[in-house]
Design an enzyme around this catalytic site. Structure first.
Site, PDB file in Angstrom:
ATOM      1  N   ASN A   1       0.821  -1.224   0.000  1.00 38.93           N
ATOM      2  CA  ASN A   1       0.000   0.000   0.000  1.00 38.93           C
ATOM      3  C   ASN A   1       0.852   1.269   0.000  1.00 38.93           C
ATOM      4  OD1 ASN A   1       1.016   0.105   2.568  1.00 38.93           O
ATOM      5  ND2 ASN A   1      -0.962   0.098   3.632  1.00 38.93           N
TER       6      ASN A   1
ATOM      7  N   HIS B   1       3.299   1.960   2.162  1.00 38.06           N
ATOM      8  CA  HIS B   1       3.811   2.425   3.460  1.00 38.06           C
ATOM      9  C   HIS B   1       5.337   2.297   3.559  1.00 38.06           C
ATOM     10  CE1 HIS B   1       3.136  -1.727   5.625  1.00 38.06           C
ATOM     11  NE2 HIS B   1       4.349  -1.664   5.161  1.00 38.06           N
TER      12      HIS B   1
END
Ligand code: F6R
Length: 263
Positions: free
Chosen positions: A141, A143
Site C-alpha cells: 500500500n 507504506h
C-alpha cells in the site's frame, strides 16, 4: 534518486548491500548508525552485509542500529516482536551487537506514555548523531516503516494504527489475523527523511504498483513512499517484477550506467 533495476532478487540484494556500504563510507563517522527495516525484502541484503563482514570488507561491531518500527503490546521476548526479529535476522547475521540495537518501545500504561517514549526515540536517534544509512522496504500500500497512507510527510516517531492490509500481510507470522497487533510505534516520515542516505529494496510483482506510485506518482501522503522524492540521497533497488509499473525505465537504466558502485 538513483533507481537500479536488476534481473533477480539476488542481484538486487547485492546492489542494495553495496549502496549501504557505500553510504556508510560516505556518511558515517567512528560509530556508524544504521537504520534497520524488518520484513522479507531486506533479508538478502543483510546476508550480503554478512558476507562482506566475513570477507573483512565491513565491520558492524561498532555500529548502532535503530529499528524503523515495533508493534504495540507484544512482549519484547515475543518471537514476532521486531526486537526479536532484528536480533535473529540482523544482529546475529551481520554481527551488530544486540546492546547497540534500539527498538521503539511499544509498552506502556497509557497512550500518552507510549507517545512520550516515541518522542524520546526520535531524540535518541539525534543523540546518536542521526542515522547514516536507513534500510527500507515498502508495503504493497506504499507504506514506509508503518507510516500508512495518509501519514503526514513530516511526521515524527509516534503510535499508529496498522492498516487492514498490513495486518493481513503480516498475519502469516502470527497464529491468525486476530493475533496481529492493531497498533505500532513507527519512525515518522520526517524522521526517516533525516537519515543521510535511504536505501530501499523492493522485490516481486505485488510491489510494482506501490513502487510506480512512490517513484513516479505525485508527492502525496496517499503514498508514503513518495517521500523518497524529497531526499537528496535515496537509492532504490528493484528486481524486474517490482519495476514493472515504471514508465521512465530507459532513463533509470542510462543513469545507473554512470553509478560508481556497480558490481
Ligand atoms: C519493516 C517495515 C515495513 C516493511 C514493508 C515491506 O520494518 O517497516 O515497512 O518494510 O511492510 O515488508 P516486506 O519486506 O515483508 O514485504
Amino acid at each position: 534518486m538513483e533507481v537500479l533495476i536488476v534481473d533477480t532478487p539476488e542481484a538486487a540484494a547485492a546492489f542494495a548491500a553495496e549502496a549501504v556500504l557505500d553510504g556508510l563510507r560516505k556518511h558515517a563517522g567512528e560509530n556508524p548508525v544504521l537504520g534497520l527495516a524488518t520484513g522479507s525484502s531486506p533479508l538478502g541484503l543483510y546476508a550480503e552485509l554478512a558476507a562482506a563482514a566475513q570477507r573483512g570488507e565491513a565491520d558492524f561491531s561498532d555500529t548502532v542500529g535503530f529499528a524503523l518500527d515495533e508493534y504495540v503490546g507484544l512482549e519484547d521476548t515475543h518471537e514476532q516482536s521486531y526486537r526479536q526479529t532484528l536480533i535473529r535476522e540482523v544482529c546475529d547475521v551481520i554481527g551488530l551487537p544486540v546492546e547497540n540495537l534500539n527498538v521503539p518501545n511499544g509498552h506502556g500504561e497509557s497512550v500518552e506514555q507510549i507517545a512520550a517514549q516515541a518522542t524520546a526515540y526520535d531524540e535518541a536517534i539525534k543523540a546518536a548523531g542521526g542515522v547514516d544509512v536507513q534500510i527500507l522496504g515498502i508495503g504493497a500500500n506504499g507504506h514506509l516503516g508503518f507510516n500508512e497512507p495518509a501519514s503526514s510527510l513530516r511526521s515524527r516517531t509516534r503510535i499508529k494504527r496498522l492498516a487492514a492490509q498490513t495486518r493481513e500481510d503480516n498475519a502469516r507470522f502470527f497464529d491468525g489475523l486476530d493475533r496481529v497487533p492493531t497498533h505500532c510505534v513507527t519512525q515518522g516520515l520526517g524522521t526517516v527523511q533525516d537519515a543521510r542516505r535511504l536505501v530501499l529494496i523492493a522485490l516481486g510483482s505485488n510491489k510494482a504498483e506501490a513502487i510506480a506510485a512512490a517513484i513516479e506518482g505525485p508527492l502525496s501522503a496517499s503514498c508514503p513512499g513518495s517521500v523518497l522524492q524529497l531526499h537528496p540521497d535515496a537509492v532504490v533497488v528493484l528486481d524486474e517484477a517490482a519495476a514493472a509499473g515504471l514508465k521512465n525505465r530507459g532513463y533509470y537504466d542510462d543513469a545507473a550506467a554512470g553509478l560508481q558502485f556497480g558490481i
